[in-house]
Design an enzyme around this catalytic site. Structure first.
Site, PDB file in Angstrom:
ATOM      1  N   HIS A  97     105.350   9.622 -47.042  1.00  0.00           N
ATOM      2  CA  HIS A  97     105.909   8.270 -47.002  1.00  0.00           C
ATOM      3  C   HIS A  97     105.275   7.315 -48.006  1.00  0.00           C
ATOM      4  O   HIS A  97     105.792   6.211 -48.202  1.00  0.00           O
ATOM      5  CB  HIS A  97     105.809   7.686 -45.586  1.00  0.00           C
ATOM      6  N   HIS A 108     104.978  19.946 -51.024  1.00  0.00           N
ATOM      7  CA  HIS A 108     106.130  19.809 -50.128  1.00  0.00           C
ATOM      8  C   HIS A 108     107.242  19.160 -50.939  1.00  0.00           C
ATOM      9  O   HIS A 108     106.982  18.278 -51.755  1.00  0.00           O
ATOM     10  CB  HIS A 108     105.748  18.957 -48.923  1.00  0.00           C
ATOM     11  N   SER A 119      89.982   3.782 -50.801  1.00  0.00           N
ATOM     12  CA  SER A 119      90.056   5.005 -49.993  1.00  0.00           C
ATOM     13  C   SER A 119      88.711   5.369 -49.385  1.00  0.00           C
ATOM     14  O   SER A 119      87.687   5.437 -50.075  1.00  0.00           O
ATOM     15  CB  SER A 119      90.567   6.172 -50.843  1.00  0.00           C
ATOM     16  N   SER A 139      88.030   8.204 -48.505  1.00  0.00           N
ATOM     17  CA  SER A 139      87.749   9.573 -48.933  1.00  0.00           C
ATOM     18  C   SER A 139      86.938   9.652 -50.222  1.00  0.00           C
ATOM     19  O   SER A 139      86.470  10.726 -50.594  1.00  0.00           O
ATOM     20  CB  SER A 139      89.065  10.334 -49.128  1.00  0.00           C
ATOM     21  N   GLY A 184      92.935  14.379 -48.376  1.00  0.00           N
ATOM     22  CA  GLY A 184      93.057  14.592 -46.946  1.00  0.00           C
ATOM     23  C   GLY A 184      93.041  16.071 -46.639  1.00  0.00           C
ATOM     24  O   GLY A 184      92.346  16.860 -47.287  1.00  0.00           O
ATOM     25  N   SER A 185      93.850  16.487 -45.662  1.00  0.00           N
ATOM     26  CA  SER A 185      93.861  17.874 -45.202  1.00  0.00           C
ATOM     27  C   SER A 185      94.107  18.849 -46.345  1.00  0.00           C
ATOM     28  O   SER A 185      93.333  19.780 -46.563  1.00  0.00           O
ATOM     29  CB  SER A 185      94.944  18.058 -44.129  1.00  0.00           C
ATOM     30  N   GLN A 186      95.193  18.667 -47.104  1.00  0.00           N
ATOM     31  CA  GLN A 186      95.480  19.556 -48.215  1.00  0.00           C
ATOM     32  C   GLN A 186      94.647  19.223 -49.449  1.00  0.00           C
ATOM     33  O   GLN A 186      94.145  20.111 -50.137  1.00  0.00           O
ATOM     34  CB  GLN A 186      96.966  19.511 -48.565  1.00  0.00           C
ATOM     35  N   GLU A 217     109.207  22.134 -38.132  1.00  0.00           N
ATOM     36  CA  GLU A 217     108.348  21.145 -37.479  1.00  0.00           C
ATOM     37  C   GLU A 217     109.035  20.510 -36.282  1.00  0.00           C
ATOM     38  O   GLU A 217     108.432  20.350 -35.210  1.00  0.00           O
ATOM     39  CB  GLU A 217     107.968  20.058 -38.486  1.00  0.00           C
TER      40      GLU A 217
END
Length: 347
Positions: free
Chosen positions: A85, A109, A52, A54, A27-29, A196
């Site tokens: 999650h 993270h 997926s 992707s 995804g984004s990262q 955030e």
């Protein structure tokens, strides 16, 4: 005590050579990490579940794609970049069975480590490189020959070389071109969630929405309210980003600067500061993490309802019409709001 900061000369890419690196998620990262590592000369395997969406994108980008389990089995370094999650399930089903002693488990993270959702075995290194930018920006700046800053944290140093490996990874994705700041999983997780909620997403979104609604309820045109409370936000944020609050105040008019000093504390008053402390307390004691995981386990009904309500609010419908008149705002990407559907595992 001054912060420990690392730069380009503090790491060597040779640390990562000779074995594949598994990037779990695209995804984004994930896409930025995988492509940057590949372009730095590292061998990369993208780990994605069979369904997926992707997979085709990663293959089109010239990357080797395997199941998460096969990627984790083949690699010595495994970076988990699927959404918070779903990390626990992906880890337990597909990564944990292949974490042999001597391997490195990495995160961008600290959520799942800090809140005990994932408990790695004793024989592996566990570290974090957390770029302080969305993935698209991480990739964009890498291609320009510069980088975004990042945070590094070591949770478990079984080999004695966990920091060396993590710094090499940071070099591979371009972050050491800027700077990498030493922190802990606890500090990164709690400050990230607080930022955030209180400022970057929750605070700013609610402030924009409240300002827009205040003007509209007072009889002003929604379009004027949109431009004043949302559209011009980028101008102000860009000035702050470039030179801090003082530079922004230097560039804007004296009238705006005076209003900043006098009105700002009326909006962000003592009650707001107390609310911020309450948010931080819920993050620190794990209440927010438990609430968020429970929401996902229950099917995300409340979360998706809030998302749908936000996407159909007046500020969004008015904004969509105005943004359609300015297609250059997103470099040809338009400004369409994505459908309110759960994220795909592994994306």
């Amino acid at each position: 005590m001054p912060a420990t900061i690392y730069y380009e000369d503090d790491a060597s890419l040779s640390t990562l050579m000779g074995y594949p690196i598994a990037v779990v998620g695209y995804g984004s990262q994930g896409h930025a990490h995988a492509l940057n590592l590949r372009d730095s000369g590292c061998e990369v395997i993208v780990g994605l579940h069979e369904g997926s969406a992707s997979r085709a994108r990663a293959r089109a980008d010239g990357l080797r794609v395997e199941s998460v389990a096969d990627a984790a089995r083949a690699a010595r370094v495994v970076m988990i970049l699927v959404p918070d999650h779903v990390q626990k399930r992906v880890y337990e089903e597909s990564v944990a069975p292949h974490l042999e002693p001597g391997k490195t488990l990495m995160f961008a993270h600290g959520f799942n480590i800090h809140f005990g959702q994932i408990d790695p075995p004793a024989g592996v290194d566990v570290s974090m490189i957390a770029p302080k930018a969305p993935g698209d920006r991480l990739r964009e700046l890498f291609e320009e020959g510069v980088g975004v800053p990042a945070l590094i944290a070591i949770h478990q140093d079984a080999s004695g070389a966990a920091r060396e490996t993590a710094l090499a990874y940071a070099k591979g994705i371009g972050c050491l071109r800027a700077a990498v700041l030493e922190t802990t999983f606890k500090e990164e997780t709690e400050t990230d969630l607080f930022g955030e909620q209180a400022v970057l997403c929750g605070g700013v979104s609610a402030l924009i929405q409240a300002g827009f609604e205040t003007l509209v309820e007072a009889g002003y045109q929604p379009e004027s309210a949109y431009f004043e409370c949302l559209h011009e936000m980028k101008l102000i944020v860009d000035l702050i980003y470039e030179g801090g609050l003082s530079y922004m105040r230097y560039v804007v008019s004296d009238t705006a600067e005076y209003g900043d000093y006098t009105a700002g504390p009326q909006i962000i008053n003592s009650s707001v500061r107390e609310a911020m402390k309450g948010l931080l307390g819920r993050i620190q004691d794990g209440s927010f993490a438990r609430e968020w995981m429970a929401e996902n386990e229950a099917g995300r009904e409340r979360f998706l309802a809030m998302r749908q309500a936000a996407q159909t609010s007046q500020i969004e419908t008015v904004g969509q019409e105005l943004r359609n008149m300015m297609p250059w705002l997103r470099k040809g990407k338009g400004a369409a709001v994505p459908a309110a559907t759960p994220a795909q595992v592994g994306d």
